[in-house]
Design an enzyme around this catalytic site. Structure first.
Site, mmCIF file in Angstrom:
data_model
loop_
_atom_site.group_PDB
_atom_site.id
_atom_site.type_symbol
_atom_site.label_atom_id
_atom_site.label_comp_id
_atom_site.label_asym_id
_atom_site.label_seq_id
_atom_site.Cartn_x
_atom_site.Cartn_y
_atom_site.Cartn_z
ATOM 1 N N SER A 1 0.802 -1.224 0.000
ATOM 2 C CA SER A 1 0.000 0.000 0.000
ATOM 3 C C SER A 1 0.836 1.275 0.000
ATOM 4 O O SER A 1 0.286 2.372 -0.078
ATOM 5 C CB SER A 1 -0.992 -0.006 1.153
ATOM 6 O OG SER A 1 -0.313 0.090 2.365
ATOM 7 N N LYS B 1 -6.490 4.192 8.740
ATOM 8 C CA LYS B 1 -5.523 5.084 8.105
ATOM 9 C C LYS B 1 -6.017 6.529 8.136
ATOM 10 O O LYS B 1 -5.256 7.458 8.423
ATOM 11 C CB LYS B 1 -5.276 4.657 6.652
ATOM 12 C CG LYS B 1 -4.417 3.394 6.555
ATOM 13 C CD LYS B 1 -4.318 2.905 5.115
ATOM 14 C CE LYS B 1 -3.401 1.703 5.010
ATOM 15 N NZ LYS B 1 -3.420 1.111 3.665
#
Ligand code: ADP
Length: 925
Positions: free
Chosen positions: A824, A867
């Protein structure tokens, strides 16, 4: 019967007595023998007397020789040698022998007795007998009812067979009388005395030999007679017995006898020694036992039961009271039985003692009654926790189902016993599993459930458990063995139906010591845990009443079979607003209580709480927040205790004395690292000291009555800073992204998400690409892909085509608490490279996440909510994320969404455009 056995017979004392009578009325003496042999011996010692004309005197035994015919009927004897000068009772059974005796008795009564060589042979012929024998006088005594004839023979003299003259109906032979040679020397005298002495010792060792025999032996002064008498009574082999007869010199006979006697004595003495040793050992044990029993009796009499008995009695009672299931109780009683038979000093004693201690102290039948008042349960959960509605809802459902089941069971009574579901038996417990970052309330939820239900609460961490034995215990055979953690916790909590929280289930290891997760499965599985068998206890314990709740930070590392058994409830991090509420409603009141303050003595304003959240903690949960708030409360408490309320009273400007916050030693800047740190109070932390006289401002002094309790301290932002010292966290991104080549990635971590800065730099060189920062393989590949993409788009992006020929590129992901693998960070790495090559810094307030492909596509990634919360926490304003992650935004709390911008990208170009926008432009926009 072996010949030696036969020789035992001479020791029969009655035989000796018979001998005496024999000489007066020989015919009346009855003798019997069960010996199956043809001619069985029964002996009697015949001392030499004047009456016996047959044999007399010393020297060559020639007198009376005329009485011995030169041809004699020969009677073979089995297992016995008859000597001259001795008398022996014999039993004769075979017809030919009986005939021989009958004929002899009718004639001169003298026959020849010779030993048969083969003990087993029935019918001895001329070749089967020894050539040297004894001529003997026969007294027929009587016929026994079974047809055998009992007779008494009296040895006369040695004979040697010259030749057999007839074999039927019995043996006859021509014989020659062969008297012994007797010397009258000192040696003979010495040998005789020695033999008498040896014989005396022998008699003393054999209890059943009458002492009279020694007297007889002592009175014999004829060496020949002594030799034959003792040879008759001695135990010896037939060969030896025959040899003594055959030796011509009496001196030699005595020597041979001495040897045999000595050997026999040795054997007997050794036997006696062995016997004596065994005896002493026995008597020692018996003596101790006897004394101990006496001691017990005395103690009992005095009313002082001995410790061991008391202990055993106490244990017996405890076993009775423990309410164990049958198997356990049986085992306990068995062990107790063993215990009471062992001396207390035995090592085994304490092992059994400890084991029994465990058994009797387990909550076999101790349980608490559930409080199933649903409304109350809801109240309790709300009282303890802010929000967490989904989870509370699930807990309520659980309680409701339980309540219904119990109620309906009671209504329907006992009759309905048939299980409705044959596949799965009724499940007592659902296993809840709380997954989320630290400090989000997992443990405290467990406590709340226990409080709501009125159950006891016990916690056991599984972090780092690698050994199956830690769950299930060690077998008792190991020294220092103990039950596993489950049983230990149950003993501690003293209830068989507690709420049992197993923390850190995601950190259970596995290695050669066995797989703890399989043991855990057995613990948690409602189908199996009804009789959970701990290795140490070795009897089943019913865990089905225990309500297990497991917790962990991440789901991935939980072994799948375990995961399957549990119902996963996720707790994500809190937003700033939520944290403020939690602080106001729960943490601050609790800290006030715990630090013995009164609510009217301290108040936090919202700004202060926010400051603590932003500058002093950076976490998904609220654990550090609570710690920092507690730290402030403690400082205020110290003031109050010292009788000096710190100055701030509402409305007053809280001027911090400059030396108060900056002059004192500073805590080293710990950087933006999450995790526990030393309590501020313990460190060299500055803080308001008791107002020094010179620093006292007049207006404050007038308003705060010195030492007066109940004066309110208002915690403002400044005050918080004063108490807590230099901020631990600040908005780092602005500083870090000032130069081109640094981009901010938002990452997911087990503790709830964080940001990290990816740095790229260039230097003159040739085509090199260096990657540093302990990256995992996936991340390395991702970096390669990012570089390849940027290179392939160089021209489009406006990068000098020669650039890659002339420069080395270095990409670095700094160390930190973030696991550095996964795809990611792809877009961030590409952005850092683009920023470097275009010489354009990345926007400071932008964080990003997303996987890239070589063709520049942005692929979706996981953990979006965490996140975004992390980005929000650190103060980022914009997050660039993959287009396909758009649905995940639904999970993001509204207040966060309101404060942030999300850029959804499906091409890396879009990311570049958003991230590399002119800084000033972005700052003003
Ligand atoms: P975890 O077990 O998830 O690491 P804890 O249960 O130990 O976290 O929580 C840490 C502290 O935060 C506890 O004092 C707990 O009461 C508090 N806390 C966490 N979440 C909440 C909440 N939603 N409402 C009130 N207090 C909370």
């Amino acid at each position: 019967m072996p010949p030696s056995e036969e020789h035992k017979q001479p020791f029969d004392p009655s035989a000796t007595l018979r001998t005496g009578r024999l000489r007066t009325e020989p015919e009346s003496e009855e003798q019997g023998s069960d010996s199956p042999t043809d001619v069985a011996p029964q002996t009697a010692l015949v001392p030499s007397t004047q009456e016996d004309k047959v044999l007399e005197g010393k020297g060559m035994a020639n007198e009376g020789l005329a009485d011995i015919p030169s041809e004699l009927a020969i009677l073979p004897l089995r297992s016995v040698v008859v000597y001259p000068l001795t008398a022996l009772p014999l039993t004769v059974g075979r017809p030919r022998s009986i005939r021989l005796i009958d004929d002899a008795v009718l004639g001169k009564r003298v026959i020849g007795l010779v030993a048969a060589k083969d003990q087993e042979q029935d019918d001895s012929g001329p070749d089967d007998v020894y050539q040297v024998g004894t001529a003997a006088l026969v007294h027929r005594l009587r016929k026994a009812p079974d047809g055998t004839v009992i007779l008494l023979v009296q040895g006369l003299e040695r004979i040697k067979i010259r030749e057999f003259t007839q074999t039927e109906p019995y043996l006859t032979a021509r014989v020659e009388v062969a008297p012994d040679f007797v010397e009258d020397t000192v040696e003979v005298e010495a040998l005789m005395r020695n033999i008498v002495e040896l014989f005396r010792r022998l008699v003393a060792l054999v209890p059943h030999i009458p002492d009279e025999l020694i007297m007889l032996a002592l009175h014999v002064d004829d060496p020949r007679q002594l030799a034959y008498a003792i040879a008759t009574y001695m135990r010896m082999d037939l060969d030896d017995a025959q040899e003594i007869l055959e030796i011509d010199e009496v001196t030699e006979k005595l020597r041979k006898l001495t040897i045999i006697l000595n050997r026999e004595l040795e054997v007997l003495e050794l036997g006696k020694k062995i016997q004596a040793e065994a005896q002493t050992e026995m008597t020692k044990v018996q003596r101790e036992y006897f004394l101990r029993e006496q001691l017990k009796a005395i103690k009992k009499e005095l009313g002082e039961e001995d410790e061991q008995t008391m202990e055993a009695e106490e244990l017996r009672q405890k076993i009775e009271e423990a309410g164990m299931p049958e198997e356990a109780e049986k085992e306990a009683r068995r062990e107790l039985d063993r215990l009471s038979k062992l001396p207390t000093a035995a090592a085994e004693y304490s092992v059994i003692r400890t084991y029994l201690d465990w058994l009797v102290n387990l909550p076999w039948s101790k349980s608490t009654e559930d409080n199933l008042d649903i409304a109350r349960a809801r109240r309790v959960l709300d009282e303890d926790h802010y929000d967490l509605d989904d989870i509370k809802e699930r807990i309520m459902e659980y309680l409701a189902v339980r309540k219904l089941r119990l109620e309906r069971k009671n209504d329907e009574g006992e009759e309905e016993k048939e299980p409705v579901d044959y596949i799965r038996s009724e499940r007592e417990g659902v296993i809840l599993c709380f997954i989320g970052p630290p400090g989000t309330g997992k443990t405290s939820l467990g406590r709340s459930i226990a409080r709501a239900l009125g159950r006891k609460f016990v916690r056991q961490s599984l972090g780092g458990v690698r050994d199956e034995a830690e769950i299930r215990g060690h077998r008792r055979t190991y020294i220092g063995a103990l039950p596993g953690r489950i049983i230990q916790a149950l003993r501690r909590v003293e209830s068989k139906n507690p709420i049992f929280m197993l923390d850190e289930i995601d950190k259970v290891g596995q290695d050669w010591r066995g797989d703890p997760s399989s043991a855990l499965l057995e613990v948690l599985d409602p189908e199996q845990n009804r009789d959970f068998r701990d290795h140490y206890l070795d009897v089943p314990f019913d865990l089905s009443q225990v309500m297990f709740i497991t917790t962990g930070n991440i789901l991935d590392t939980i072994p799948p079979p375990l995961r399957d058994r549990m119902e996963i409830l996720r707790l994500s991090g809190y937003t700033e607003e939520e944290k403020i509420k939690i602080a106001q409603q729960y943490l601050i009141p609790r800290q006030i209580r715990e630090n013995s303050l009164r609510p009217e003595e301290i108040e936090f304003n919202k700004g202060a709480i926010r400051k603590v959240i932003r500058d002093y903690t950076r976490e998904a949960g609220v654990r550090n927040l609570e710690r920092e708030l507690g730290s402030i409360c403690r400082k205020v408490a110290t003031k109050v205790a010292e009788g000096l309320s710190p100055e701030p009273v509402e409305g007053l400007s809280p001027e911090v004395p400059p030396d108060g916050s900056t002059g004192s030693p500073q805590r080293p800047d710990e950087g933006p690292v999450e995790g526990p740190r030393p309590e501020p109070a313990e460190g060299p932390v500055e803080g308001p000291r008791p107002e020094p006289a010179e620093g006292l401002r007049p207006e404050v002094a007038s308003l705060t009555a010195e030492g007066q309790e109940g004066v309110k301290t208002l915690i403002t932002e400044e005050k918080a800073a004063e108490f807590l010292g230099k901020p631990k966290y600040f908005f780092e991104a602005a500083e870090r992204t000032e130069i081109p080549g640094v981009a901010t990635a938002v990452a997911w971590t087990p503790t709830g998400g964080d940001i990290l800065f990816i740095e790229a730099t260039k230097m003159p060189g040739g085509k090199g690409f260096t990657l540093t920062g302990q990256l995992g393989d996936v991340m390395k590949e991702s970096a390669q892909a990012a570089l390849s993409y940027v290179r392939s788009k160089a021209e489009e992006l406006g990068i000098d085509v020669d650039f890659f020929e002339k420069n080395d590129i270095h990409l670095h992901v700094p160390a930190g608490s973030i696991p550095k693998d996964g795809p990611s960070a792809g877009v961030t790495m590409a952005t850092a490279l683009a920023s470097l090559l275009l010489d354009k810094p990345v926007r400071a307030d932008v964080g990003m996440t997303g996987e890239i492909t070589l063709r520049g596509q942005v692929l979706p990634v996981g953990g979006i909510k965490e996140k975004i919360l992390a980005a929000h926490r650190v103060g980022l304003k914009t997050v660039i994320l993959p287009q396909r992650n758009e649905p995940d935004l639904d999970d993001v709390p509204e207040e966060v969404k309101k404060e942030m911008t999300f850029i959804l990208a499906d091409k890396v170009d879009q990311v570049f455009t958003a991230a590399l926008a002119d800084r000033r432009e972005s700052e003003t926009s």
